[in-house]
Design a protein around this motif. Structure first.
Motif, PDB file in Angstrom:
ATOM      1  N   SER A   1       0.811  -1.220   0.000  1.00 13.80           N
ATOM      2  CA  SER A   1       0.000   0.000   0.000  1.00 13.80           C
ATOM      3  C   SER A   1       0.840   1.264   0.000  1.00 13.80           C
ATOM      4  CB  SER A   1      -0.921   0.006   1.210  1.00 13.80           C
ATOM      5  OG  SER A   1      -0.158   0.136   2.393  1.00 13.80           O
ATOM      6  N   VAL A   2       2.145   1.125   0.102  1.00 14.55           N
ATOM      7  CA  VAL A   2       3.090   2.238   0.145  1.00 14.55           C
ATOM      8  C   VAL A   2       2.724   3.177   1.307  1.00 14.55           C
ATOM      9  CG1 VAL A   2       4.390   3.861  -1.281  1.00 14.55           C
ATOM     10  CG2 VAL A   2       3.173   2.012  -2.380  1.00 14.55           C
ATOM     11  N   GLN A   3       2.330   2.597   2.415  1.00  8.31           N
ATOM     12  CA  GLN A   3       2.011   3.335   3.639  1.00  8.31           C
ATOM     13  C   GLN A   3       3.107   3.045   4.653  1.00  8.31           C
ATOM     14  OE1 GLN A   3      -0.555   5.351   4.115  1.00  8.31           O
ATOM     15  NE2 GLN A   3      -1.493   4.911   2.151  1.00  8.31           N
ATOM     16  N   GLY A   4       3.763   4.054   5.148  1.00  9.15           N
ATOM     17  CA  GLY A   4       4.785   3.842   6.169  1.00  9.15           C
ATOM     18  C   GLY A   4       5.821   2.827   5.740  1.00  9.15           C
ATOM     19  N   VAL A   5       6.403   3.037   4.589  1.00  8.70           N
ATOM     20  CA  VAL A   5       7.342   2.067   4.012  1.00  8.70           C
ATOM     21  C   VAL A   5       8.474   1.714   4.979  1.00  8.70           C
ATOM     22  CG1 VAL A   5       8.979   1.674   2.125  1.00  8.70           C
ATOM     23  CG2 VAL A   5       6.728   2.632   1.648  1.00  8.70           C
ATOM     24  N   PRO A   6       9.091   2.680   5.668  1.00  5.13           N
ATOM     25  CA  PRO A   6      10.180   2.285   6.585  1.00  5.13           C
ATOM     26  C   PRO A   6       9.697   1.366   7.711  1.00  5.13           C
ATOM     27  CG  PRO A   6      10.231   4.650   6.202  1.00  5.13           C
ATOM     28  CD  PRO A   6       8.979   4.138   5.585  1.00  5.13           C
ATOM     29  N   PHE A   7       8.532   1.646   8.272  1.00  8.45           N
ATOM     30  CA  PHE A   7       8.018   0.808   9.348  1.00  8.45           C
ATOM     31  C   PHE A   7       7.616  -0.566   8.823  1.00  8.45           C
ATOM     32  CE2 PHE A   7       6.966   5.140  10.900  1.00  8.45           C
ATOM     33  CZ  PHE A   7       7.848   5.135  11.979  1.00  8.45           C
ATOM     34  N   ALA A   8       6.984  -0.590   7.664  1.00  7.15           N
ATOM     35  CA  ALA A   8       6.565  -1.860   7.070  1.00  7.15           C
ATOM     36  C   ALA A   8       7.782  -2.725   6.739  1.00  7.15           C
ATOM     37  CB  ALA A   8       5.736  -1.611   5.820  1.00  7.15           C
ATOM     38  N   ALA A   9       8.793  -2.125   6.150  1.00  9.32           N
ATOM     39  CA  ALA A   9       9.994  -2.881   5.791  1.00  9.32           C
ATOM     40  C   ALA A   9      10.730  -3.371   7.036  1.00  9.32           C
ATOM     41  CB  ALA A   9      10.923  -2.023   4.938  1.00  9.32           C
ATOM     42  N   THR A  10      10.764  -2.543   8.067  1.00  8.73           N
ATOM     43  CA  THR A  10      11.422  -2.951   9.313  1.00  8.73           C
ATOM     44  C   THR A  10      10.701  -4.129   9.945  1.00  8.73           C
ATOM     45  OG1 THR A  10      12.211  -0.701   9.698  1.00  8.73           O
ATOM     46  CG2 THR A  10      12.132  -2.173  11.604  1.00  8.73           C
ATOM     47  N   GLY A  11       9.382  -4.055  10.047  1.00  8.19           N
ATOM     48  CA  GLY A  11       8.624  -5.159  10.618  1.00  8.19           C
ATOM     49  C   GLY A  11       8.757  -6.429   9.810  1.00  8.19           C
ATOM     50  N   LEU A  12       8.679  -6.301   8.506  1.00  9.55           N
ATOM     51  CA  LEU A  12       8.783  -7.457   7.635  1.00  9.55           C
ATOM     52  C   LEU A  12      10.132  -8.142   7.792  1.00  9.55           C
ATOM     53  CD1 LEU A  12       7.431  -7.753   4.139  1.00  9.55           C
ATOM     54  CD2 LEU A  12       9.772  -8.398   4.505  1.00  9.55           C
ATOM     55  N   HIS A  13      11.194  -7.367   7.756  1.00  6.69           N
ATOM     56  CA  HIS A  13      12.528  -7.960   7.816  1.00  6.69           C
ATOM     57  C   HIS A  13      12.871  -8.464   9.214  1.00  6.69           C
ATOM     58  CE1 HIS A  13      12.866  -5.824   3.940  1.00  6.69           C
ATOM     59  NE2 HIS A  13      13.501  -6.940   3.633  1.00  6.69           N
TER      60      HIS A  13
END
Length: 148
Positions: free
Chosen positions: A108-120
């Motif tokens: 959704s390209v929402q909060g990309v840094p937070f999403a990427a951090t949580g995912l990784h």
């Protein structure tokens, strides 16, 4: 079920006293809540204009990472059919929902840094727990006996 017998697994490995293992239920519940929560949060449009090519790249990466999250969910659900150390159980329960929410956040390209951090972080935790878990994969030497 004879195929699982050589691994020491029976058809009732996911049952404890007639009920499902609580960790497996928690994994399913947390994953469903993470997907619904991230989906609800991703409804709004991004706050800033983003290059369409960048959005395509990010969404393609999110699709791949969503596949990783699905694989991690299946592997953790399979592993939680047998008892695991308490810290590993916590990671097996919390890692896949974190990965799924991160993949949806990236899509959704929402909060990309937070999403990427949580995912990784979820991916790293599940991978580290699985690679250090002696019971995650069956012993190949036991699988080969009596088959030749």
């Amino acid at each position: 079920m004879q195929g699982l017998a050589h691994l020491g697994l029976s058809a009732a490995t996911d049952r404890v006293a007639g009920r499902l293992r609580p960790a497996r239920g928690a994994l399913c519940l947390l994953t469903a809540l993470a997907v619904l929560g991230a989906g609800a949060a991703s409804v709004r449009a991004p706050g800033t204009a983003i290059d369409p090519d960048l959005v395509r790249v990010i969404r393609f990466m999110a699709l791949i990472k969503g596949g990783f999250a699905l694989a991690a969910f299946a592997a953790c659900l399979w592993r939680l059919a047998r008892p695991a150390a308490p810290w590993r159980t916590a990671i097996y329960v919390a890692g896949p929902p974190l990965m799924a929410a991160g993949a949806i956040g990236l899509w959704s390209v929402q909060g990309v840094p937070f999403a990427a951090t949580g995912l990784h972080l979820g991916m790293l935790a599940v991978l580290a727990a699985a690679l250090t878990d002696p019971d995650f994969l069956p012993d190949p030497s036991r699988l080969g006996r009596g088959r030749r």
